[in-house]
Design a protein around this motif. Structure first.
Motif, PDB file in Angstrom:
ATOM      1  N   ASN A  10      22.893  20.748 -15.685  1.00 58.45           N
ATOM      2  CA  ASN A  10      23.696  19.538 -15.525  1.00 58.45           C
ATOM      3  C   ASN A  10      23.452  18.389 -16.481  1.00 58.45           C
ATOM      4  O   ASN A  10      23.681  17.243 -16.144  1.00 58.45           O
ATOM      5  N   GLY A  12      24.733  18.368 -19.634  1.00 61.76           N
ATOM      6  CA  GLY A  12      25.834  18.260 -20.582  1.00 61.76           C
ATOM      7  C   GLY A  12      25.804  19.297 -21.689  1.00 61.76           C
ATOM      8  O   GLY A  12      26.474  19.131 -22.712  1.00 61.76           O
ATOM      9  N   LYS A  13      25.084  20.394 -21.499  1.00 61.10           N
ATOM     10  CA  LYS A  13      25.040  21.445 -22.518  1.00 61.10           C
ATOM     11  C   LYS A  13      26.429  22.011 -22.783  1.00 61.10           C
ATOM     12  O   LYS A  13      26.858  22.136 -23.937  1.00 61.10           O
ATOM     13  N   THR A  14      27.114  22.372 -21.696  1.00 61.13           N
ATOM     14  CA  THR A  14      28.424  22.984 -21.873  1.00 61.13           C
ATOM     15  C   THR A  14      29.421  21.995 -22.452  1.00 61.13           C
ATOM     16  O   THR A  14      30.264  22.361 -23.279  1.00 61.13           O
ATOM     17  N   THR A  15      29.307  20.736 -22.053  1.00 69.67           N
ATOM     18  CA  THR A  15      30.190  19.707 -22.606  1.00 69.67           C
ATOM     19  C   THR A  15      29.968  19.606 -24.114  1.00 69.67           C
ATOM     20  O   THR A  15      30.925  19.571 -24.899  1.00 69.67           O
ATOM     21  N   ASP A 116      25.741   6.843 -22.513  1.00 71.84           N
ATOM     22  CA  ASP A 116      26.639   5.873 -21.863  1.00 71.84           C
ATOM     23  C   ASP A 116      26.169   5.553 -20.444  1.00 71.84           C
ATOM     24  O   ASP A 116      26.100   4.396 -20.040  1.00 71.84           O
TER      25      ASP A 116
HETATM   26  N1  LIG Z   1      28.679  10.069 -18.591  1.00 68.57           N
HETATM   27  C1  LIG Z   1      28.492  11.203 -19.249  1.00 68.57           C
HETATM   28  N2  LIG Z   1      28.761  12.372 -18.620  1.00 68.57           N
HETATM   29  C2  LIG Z   1      28.568  13.519 -19.288  1.00 68.57           C
HETATM   30  C3  LIG Z   1      28.084  13.526 -20.620  1.00 68.57           C
HETATM   31  N3  LIG Z   1      27.983  14.818 -21.018  1.00 68.57           N
HETATM   32  C4  LIG Z   1      28.371  15.572 -19.959  1.00 68.57           C
HETATM   33  N4  LIG Z   1      28.738  14.806 -18.920  1.00 68.57           N
HETATM   34  C5  LIG Z   1      29.192  15.245 -17.591  1.00 68.57           C
HETATM   35  O1  LIG Z   1      28.093  15.839 -16.920  1.00 68.57           O
HETATM   36  C6  LIG Z   1      28.507  16.915 -16.075  1.00 68.57           C
HETATM   37  C7  LIG Z   1      27.724  18.175 -16.363  1.00 68.57           C
HETATM   38  O2  LIG Z   1      28.010  18.606 -17.678  1.00 68.57           O
HETATM   39  P1  LIG Z   1      27.879  20.140 -18.136  1.00 68.57           P
HETATM   40  O3  LIG Z   1      28.236  20.168 -19.578  1.00 68.57           O
HETATM   41  O4  LIG Z   1      28.599  21.035 -17.223  1.00 68.57           O
HETATM   42  O5  LIG Z   1      26.320  20.365 -17.949  1.00 68.57           O
HETATM   43  P2  LIG Z   1      25.495  21.688 -18.271  1.00 68.57           P
HETATM   44  O6  LIG Z   1      24.230  21.238 -18.877  1.00 68.57           O
HETATM   45  O7  LIG Z   1      26.304  22.669 -19.010  1.00 68.57           O
HETATM   46  O8  LIG Z   1      25.191  22.179 -16.795  1.00 68.57           O
HETATM   47  P3  LIG Z   1      24.736  23.672 -16.342  1.00 68.57           P
HETATM   48  O9  LIG Z   1      25.594  24.644 -17.071  1.00 68.57           O
HETATM   49  O10 LIG Z   1      24.968  23.633 -14.870  1.00 68.57           O
HETATM   50  O11 LIG Z   1      23.303  23.787 -16.666  1.00 68.57           O
HETATM   51  C8  LIG Z   1      30.005  17.068 -16.337  1.00 68.57           C
HETATM   52  O12 LIG Z   1      30.691  16.442 -15.287  1.00 68.57           O
HETATM   53  C9  LIG Z   1      30.222  16.347 -17.646  1.00 68.57           C
HETATM   54  O13 LIG Z   1      31.526  15.826 -17.750  1.00 68.57           O
HETATM   55  C10 LIG Z   1      27.812  12.260 -21.270  1.00 68.57           C
HETATM   56  O14 LIG Z   1      27.365  12.176 -22.414  1.00 68.57           O
HETATM   57  N5  LIG Z   1      28.033  11.142 -20.531  1.00 68.57           N
END
Ligand SMILES: Nc1nc2c(ncn2[C@@H]2O[C@H](COP(=O)(O)OP(=O)(O)OP(=O)(O)O)[C@@H](O)[C@H]2O)c(=O)[nH]1
Ligand SMILES: [Mg+2]
Lengths: 689, 81
Positions: A10, A12-15, A116
């Motif tokens: 969670n 933001g890796k996938t983002t 942010d």
């Molecule tokens: N405010 C903010 N939210 C972010 C940012 N990057 C990602 N998010 C949000 O954080 C949440 C999790 O992002 P993911 O990219 O799914 O995280 P992940 O690391 O891939 O999570 P897993 O695959 O579960 O390990 C999403 O709702 C994104 O929209 C950022 O830089 N700022």
């Protein structure tokens, strides 16, 4: 060049991954697991850059399947650079993995994400200073707004091209541990092929902590077996007995504590890392006094002892309404388009003068097959949009916590709740939704029991038949009875699995409750697309063959009435068994064909019982052909027996093999007919007929 | 400090603050706790307890974590007064 994205769940890796690679992505399964991974390619004018989105991990010590997968990838595939994504708003915990990765490889770049959100909280981070203290590049980013990506990639390229040996990792461990235990072992590990000095130190440190995954890795290297054994059961042996002299000073009573056990070492290592992190944070981060933030306020509502459950009910209800009701017109449209296409093709084939068999094959074999595949698309797509939205916002974790207590009672856990409830809509996506459970055993168990939950299609058949056989309030009672039977079966089977082949894992349920985030549309849509595509690409083959088989069973021998067709003969053979329940050949055929797609059961029954169009005609045909008890027993068996073909294929995928799927199906059939028998006997005893 | 008795996390009311004293239980459990930053000495606060003997929600090292009541019995805490 290959870049791996690592980080806590969670963060933001996938983002970040989606922002870097856009639509150039491919999904695959990690070999031997049911964990997906996505690779993507970056559009870069100079070179081809492949990016890999690793599953989220809290540490490099493999604990969950996801963590094992991530570690295995890093160990064996050796990416050119690892970008660790760290959540700036939760630096203390996130830096732990950063430190581990710095110890693991010299090729690390830190993406300090969610800047942010950090700013909104009034948190200030001195990035320059952090960079100095860690000894690796740190780049602030806001993945959700594609901010900071170009400097991140620039740093990644620089690090990839740089010297292989970075400065010493910054954490200081106690001397007795470093010199007494780790150093001698490091020398041995570094001498093994394919291990550099840098990684060797980390591997040695893991070995003395009793890390099994690293143990396996080292043991499989040529000559590694002996080294691993040295570090194995007794860490003291690795240092040739010198540990005792380096061991911690004797305790207050002057008693030599003896050589430290792996668990104690793990504690000391973690402690040293967190002590270092505390120092770093004192130097680089300025956090305003803690106050009720937005997440706290929302949790006050969502986790409220009363309101929380009401809100959850409303959220899930609207989610399922969207997925399974609001998507219905879409499904109908797909259906109509196919029927029209089927008709047009039939007309074309007849005008071409093709033989009747070919025309029938096309109209009754191929088009229904394609239809069966495509009919899944609308509600799977909407379901996964809803699912991903709840997951990304952080709400799903809250719902899991709310229901965990009840799920624990039946041997499952909170994270499986959404999957279980959504199975009433459709079992197939529900099986994918079990992914959130990090423990493979829990996931497997959920996979095995979900098919006992009657889906939309089964509920439809049940509703029509109960209404036909039990007019008035009796219908509602019969329906409630059926649902209670399904819940009772589900809980008993879960209990049985827990007592026999799938005992509860000692691993705890620990749920992180992330900050609430507004999810990005791109994330949600890409994830949905991946899931639907994966499902379709696996299922179409089976479904088309299955519908062709059904077509052939009813079509041959050419010109025979239904009762004499192959399907009819099969039904008659099965009726010998079905007779114990009062099921005739037609009911057995409908059970058999229901395996392909439960939606078709009503129309199959209609054809078999020679009913005309419409509900009245079908209910009349059915009620004149069997007694209410037989009908009720039939529904019990029908509700429980085997999920549809798509569910079985999905089960195979989620459980990692045909073995488990086969077991699940066998248990399903056995339990269904056993429960059916009980119901029938009890019914007779109570004087029903 | 040594005279303050340790309490089990499972017995703490919401709002309680303290330091982790010790984590007991299965190695896999302890390993998990370590990675999440629940190490001896780390400050901890109980945010809320879920109804029906559900999990306890705590904040450790800036992260919110829910721990099952049964698992929370394995974590002893030195209360801050
Ligand atoms: N405010 C903010 N939210 C972010 C940012 N990057 C990602 N998010 C949000 O954080 C949440 C999790 O992002 P993911 O990219 O799914 O995280 P992940 O690391 O891939 O999570 P897993 O695959 O579960 O390990 C999403 O709702 C994104 O929209 C950022 O830089 N700022
Ligand atoms: Mg992800």
């Amino acid at each position: 060049m290959r870049i791996a994205l690592a980080g806590n769940p969670n963060v933001g890796k996938t983002t970040l991954f989606n922002a870097l690679t856009g639509r150039h992505q491919e999904v695959a399964n990690w070999p031997g697991t049911t964990v997906d991974y996505v690779t993507g390619r970056m559009a870069d004018s100079h070179e081809v850059i492949d990016v890999i989105d690793l599953p989220g991990t809290y540490s490099l010590t493999a604990y969950s399947q996801e963590e094992r997968v991530a570690l295995r990838f890093l160990l064996r595939e050796r990416p050119d650079v690892v970008i660790v994504v760290a959540d700036a708003t939760s630096l203390e915990r996130n830096l732990y993995l950063v430190l581990e990765l710095i110890e693991f490889t010299p090729k690390v770049v830190v993406a300090l994400n969610m800047m942010d959100a950090a700013k909104r909280q009034g948190l200030r981070v001195d990035v320059q200073r952090l960079r100095q203290l860690l000894g690796v590049p740190v780049v602030p980013t806001i993945a959700a707004r594609s901010f900071g990506l170009s400097s991140l990639i620039k740093e990644a390229k620089r690090v990839a091209a740089g010297p292989a040996e970075a400065p010493e990792p910054p954490v200081g461990y106690p001397g007795w541990l470093r010199q007494g235990l780790v150093a001698p072992l490091t020398a041995r590990v570094a001498a093994l092929p394919e291990v550099g000095h840098h990684a060797a130190k980390w591997l040695a440190l893991q070995l003395v902590q009793g890390d099994e995954e690293v143990f396996r890795y080292v043991a499989q290297l040529p000559g590694g077996g002996e080294v691993a054994r040295l570090a194995g059961p007794s860490a003291a042996a690795a240092a040739g007995g010198r540990v005792a002299t380096f061991a911690r000073p004797a305790d207050g009573n002057g008693v030599d504590p003896g050589p430290p056990r792996p668990q104690e070492i793990a504690l000391i290592v973690a402690d040293a890392r967190y002590t270092f992190i505390a120092e770093v944070l004192r130097a680089v981060a300025r956090r305003p006094p803690w106050r009720r933030d937005q997440t706290e306020r929302l949790d006050g509502l969502f986790l409220h002892p009363l309101l929380g459950y009401a809100i959850m009910g409303a959220v899930f209800a609207s989610g399922f309404w969207l997925a399974f009701v609001a998507s219905a017109p879409l499904s109908a449209r797909v259906d109509r388009a196919l029927v029209a296409a089927g008709g047009a093709t039939a007309a074309a084939t007849s005008s071409l003068g093709l033989p009747v068999a070919v025309r029938s094959l096309v109209a009754q074999g191929i088009f229904p097959g394609v239809g069966a595949v495509l009919s899944f698309v609308p509600y799977m797509a909407v379901f996964f949009v809803v699912y991903q939205f709840l997951q990304d916002t952080g709400y799903m974790a809250r719902a899991s916590v709310l229901v965990d207590r009840f799920m624990e009672r039946i041997g499952l856990h909170g994270k499986g709740f959404f999957a279980l409830v959504s199975a009433y809509g459709c079992n197939v996506p529900a099986l994918s939704a079990t992914r959130v459970m990090e423990n493979p055993r829990d996931r497997l168990l959920a996979n095995l029991v979900i098919p006992f939950i009657p889906c939309n299609a089964r509920l439809g058949v049940m509703a029509v038949m109960t209404a036909a056989f039990f007019p008035g309030p009796g219908g509602a009672l019969a329906m409630i009875g059926l649902l209670l039977i399904s819940v009772a079966t589900l809980t008993s089977v879960t209990w049985l699995y827990r007592r026999t082949i799938l005992p509860t894992d000692p691993a705890p349920l620990v749920l992180e409750l992330p900050q609430y985030h507004w999810p990005s549309l791109r994330n949600v849509l890409l994830a949905t697309w991946h899931r639907v595509w994966l499902f379709l690409s696996r299922i179409w083959w089976y479904l088309i063959w299955a519908t062709l088989a059904i077509w052939a069973l009813t079509y041959f021998p050419v010109g025979a009435p239904l009762a004499q067709s192959w399907a009819g003969r099969l039904g008659h053979a099965l009726a010998i068994f079905g007779g114990h329940y009062g099921f005739d050949w037609r009911l057995m055929v409908a059970i058999l064909f229901g395996f392909v797609a439960k939606e078709t059961t009503l129309s199959t029954l209609g054809v078999l019982f020679g009913a005309g169009q419409g509900y009245l005609s079908l209910s009349h045909a059915l009620t004149s052909a069997m007694t209410p008890l037989v009908a009720f027993t039939y529904l019990v068996v029908y509700m429980l027996y085997v999920p549809c073909l798509s569910t079985v294929v999905q089960m195979r995928r989620e459980s990692g093999g045909w073995g488990w799927a086969g077991l699940g199906v066998a248990v399903n059939v056995l339990v269904a007919f056993a429960v059916g028998l009980i119901v029938e006997r009890v019914g007779v005893l109570l004087g029903f007929s | 400090m040594a005279s303050v008795p340790a309490v089990r996390l499972s017995d703490l009311a919401s709002g309680a603050k303290g330091q982790v004293q010790e984590v007991l239980g299965h190695p896999a459990f302890r390993q998990r706790m370590l990675a999440l930053g629940i190490t001896p000495g780390s400050p901890l606060a109980v945010l809320r307890r879920l109804p029906f003997h559900g999990p306890v929600e705590i904040v450790v090292r800036g992260t919110r974590i829910a721990v099952r009541l049964r698992d929370a019995q394995q974590i002893s805490v030195l209360l801050r007064r």
